[in-house]
Design a protein around this motif. Structure first.
Motif, PDB file in Angstrom:
ATOM      1  N   ILE A 120       0.930   5.855  -0.846  1.00  0.00           N
ATOM      2  CA  ILE A 120       0.544   7.035  -1.530  1.00  0.00           C
ATOM      3  C   ILE A 120       1.417   7.690  -2.210  1.00  0.00           C
ATOM      4  O   ILE A 120       2.516   7.694  -2.199  1.00  0.00           O
ATOM      5  CB  ILE A 120      -0.065   7.911  -0.230  1.00  0.00           C
ATOM      6  N   ASP A 169       0.921  -1.177   0.120  1.00  0.00           N
ATOM      7  CA  ASP A 169       0.107  -0.024  -0.045  1.00  0.00           C
ATOM      8  C   ASP A 169       0.712   1.161  -0.017  1.00  0.00           C
ATOM      9  O   ASP A 169       1.582   1.515   0.708  1.00  0.00           O
ATOM     10  CB  ASP A 169      -0.693  -0.133   1.298  1.00  0.00           C
ATOM     11  N   GLY A 226      -8.105   1.292  -4.278  1.00  0.00           N
ATOM     12  CA  GLY A 226      -7.578   2.561  -4.373  1.00  0.00           C
ATOM     13  C   GLY A 226      -8.507   3.751  -4.621  1.00  0.00           C
ATOM     14  O   GLY A 226      -9.621   3.658  -4.675  1.00  0.00           O
ATOM     15  N   SER A 283      -7.236   8.249   4.183  1.00  0.00           N
ATOM     16  CA  SER A 283      -6.013   8.269   3.964  1.00  0.00           C
ATOM     17  C   SER A 283      -5.324   9.291   3.320  1.00  0.00           C
ATOM     18  O   SER A 283      -4.165   9.908   3.622  1.00  0.00           O
ATOM     19  CB  SER A 283      -5.261   6.691   3.438  1.00  0.00           C
ATOM     20  N   VAL A 300       1.593   3.492   3.355  1.00  0.00           N
ATOM     21  CA  VAL A 300       0.301   3.733   4.305  1.00  0.00           C
ATOM     22  C   VAL A 300      -0.215   2.336   4.971  1.00  0.00           C
ATOM     23  O   VAL A 300       0.126   1.154   4.268  1.00  0.00           O
ATOM     24  CB  VAL A 300      -0.779   4.342   3.710  1.00  0.00           C
ATOM     25  N   ARG A 301      -0.836   2.383   5.808  1.00  0.00           N
ATOM     26  CA  ARG A 301      -1.244   1.111   6.622  1.00  0.00           C
ATOM     27  C   ARG A 301      -2.479   1.558   7.377  1.00  0.00           C
ATOM     28  O   ARG A 301      -2.871   2.577   7.734  1.00  0.00           O
ATOM     29  CB  ARG A 301      -0.503   0.327   7.324  1.00  0.00           C
ATOM     30  N   SER A 322      -1.809   6.932   7.538  1.00  0.00           N
ATOM     31  CA  SER A 322      -2.532   5.748   8.365  1.00  0.00           C
ATOM     32  C   SER A 322      -3.838   6.078   8.633  1.00  0.00           C
ATOM     33  O   SER A 322      -4.343   6.933   9.041  1.00  0.00           O
ATOM     34  CB  SER A 322      -1.516   5.385   9.547  1.00  0.00           C
ATOM     35  N   ILE A 344      -3.753   6.445  -4.270  1.00  0.00           N
ATOM     36  CA  ILE A 344      -3.515   5.379  -3.238  1.00  0.00           C
ATOM     37  C   ILE A 344      -3.722   4.241  -3.684  1.00  0.00           C
ATOM     38  O   ILE A 344      -5.028   4.064  -4.104  1.00  0.00           O
ATOM     39  CB  ILE A 344      -4.196   5.751  -1.828  1.00  0.00           C
ATOM     40  N   ARG A 345      -2.941   3.238  -3.492  1.00  0.00           N
ATOM     41  CA  ARG A 345      -3.141   1.701  -3.572  1.00  0.00           C
ATOM     42  C   ARG A 345      -3.346   1.366  -2.060  1.00  0.00           C
ATOM     43  O   ARG A 345      -2.391   1.312  -1.125  1.00  0.00           O
ATOM     44  CB  ARG A 345      -1.961   1.066  -3.941  1.00  0.00           C
ATOM     45  N   SER A 346      -4.626   0.828  -1.654  1.00  0.00           N
ATOM     46  CA  SER A 346      -4.945   0.601  -0.336  1.00  0.00           C
ATOM     47  C   SER A 346      -5.568  -1.113  -0.147  1.00  0.00           C
ATOM     48  O   SER A 346      -6.111  -1.096   0.754  1.00  0.00           O
ATOM     49  CB  SER A 346      -6.075   1.502   0.175  1.00  0.00           C
ATOM     50  N   LEU A 373      -4.721  -2.540   3.517  1.00  0.00           N
ATOM     51  CA  LEU A 373      -5.333  -1.893   4.552  1.00  0.00           C
ATOM     52  C   LEU A 373      -6.853  -2.034   4.448  1.00  0.00           C
ATOM     53  O   LEU A 373      -7.356  -2.370   5.591  1.00  0.00           O
ATOM     54  CB  LEU A 373      -4.926  -0.522   4.684  1.00  0.00           C
ATOM     55  N   SER A 427      -9.725   4.517   2.091  1.00  0.00           N
ATOM     56  CA  SER A 427      -8.877   5.001   1.181  1.00  0.00           C
ATOM     57  C   SER A 427      -8.718   6.525   0.869  1.00  0.00           C
ATOM     58  O   SER A 427      -7.662   7.059   0.945  1.00  0.00           O
ATOM     59  CB  SER A 427      -9.447   4.460  -0.182  1.00  0.00           C
TER      60      SER A 427
END
Length: 293
Positions: free
Chosen positions: A5, A3, A175, A51, A234-235, A86, A20-22, A25, A48
């Motif tokens: 940003i 994940d 995302g 974040s 990110v998490r 986060s 973002i790839r989320s 999370l 998403s």
């Protein structure tokens, strides 16, 4: 890919781009709360975007809280976001019945509802928090945030967000993209952004296609003049702990603590934001009670 940003300036630095790839999370949220598909999509979309919004804060001590309640069957969606991107969050009804649109597409708007509001409260370390509230547009989350940015923060904004789940409810991809037009943007810049948005595939599809490719590459594929500012992991993160829960127990009435010791022979507290459970023995509860005496 993990994940991440990615922040960039595009259109001759006249437009902000956030990506973002989320996937991970959102999967963690799904696992923690046993989210059914529509709940996973609704909460995942909010996490998403939350974040990305958290990463827009200027100071590491700042945070924001998103509250969505469209009076639909999912109930409320609450997300906390921090300066580093986060996030943590939950929804009132993680087991909301699954609703579909055409071709098996999840009907998030139906479970979120539209007879309510989206509120963003920012704790900027000042005497009073900043709070902005708008009525929900569709309950699909992305459109609602686009309206929030434009109406409450006076920033023309396009938002694309998606969560793709498989038949068992696991997250395949998740995302979001946020485009914000700066005051010095020209009509040409706006036209370029409109063209990009109109040609976008669903965000979850894009993230799946770029699973082995960096978000910097995605930014450059979307805009030839992308000027990458920052990329960071990110998490899903919750600052809860047993020590914090002990402090919360210490605020209870003495007779309530005594009842936990004598009648329940212990206590278990669950964090609303991450579903982590903390157990306290009779001895630990007695220590908390003794410190109050």
């Amino acid at each position: 890919m993990n994940d991440t940003i990615c922040k960039a300036l595009v259109c001759q630095d006249h437009v902000r781009l956030y990506l973002i790839r989320s996937t991970d999370l959102v999967q963690e949220a799904r696992d923690r709360f046993d989210l059914y598909p529509c709940a996973c999509a609704a909460l995942g979309r909010t996490l998403s975007i939350g974040s990305l919004m958290g990463s827009m804060l200027k100071d590491e001590k700042e945070m924001l809280t998103i509250s969505i309640n469209g009076h639909g069957p999912i109930g409320s969606i609450i997300v906390d976001a921090y300066h580093d991107g986060s996030v943590r969050g939950f929804c009132s009804n993680p087991h909301v019945d699954t609703e579909f649109k055409e071709a098996g597409k999840l009907n998030v708007g139906a479970v979120v509802g539209t007879a309510g509001t989206l509120t963003v409260t920012k704790d900027l370390g000042m005497q009073e928090n900043f709070s902005g509230t708008v009525e929900l547009v569709s309950g699909e989350i992305g459109e609602d945030f686009a309206y929030y940015f434009t109406k409450s923060e006076q920033t023309p904004t396009a938002v694309s967000v998606g969560v793709l789940v498989d038949p068992s409810g696991n997250v395949i991809s998740a995302g979001a993209l946020i485009l914000q037009v700066l005051p010095d943007a020209t009509e040409t810049d706006i036209s370029i952004c409109e063209h990009v948005i109109e040609g976008l595939k669903p965000m979850s599809t894009i993230i799946a296609e770029y699973d082995d490719v960096s978000l910097e590459r995605l930014a450059e594929d979307l805009f030839e003049d992308a000027h990458i500012l920052e990329s960071k992991p990110v998490r899903f993160f919750c600052p809860c702990s047993k020590e914090r829960m002990a402090r919360a127990l210490a605020t209870l009435k003495k007779e309530d603590l005594q009842a936990m010791i004598e009648e329940d022979h212990g206590a278990q507290i669950t964090c609303n934001f991450c579903n982590e459970r903390y157990s306290f023995t009779e001895k630990e509860l007695q220590e908390i009670l003794d410190e109050r005496l």
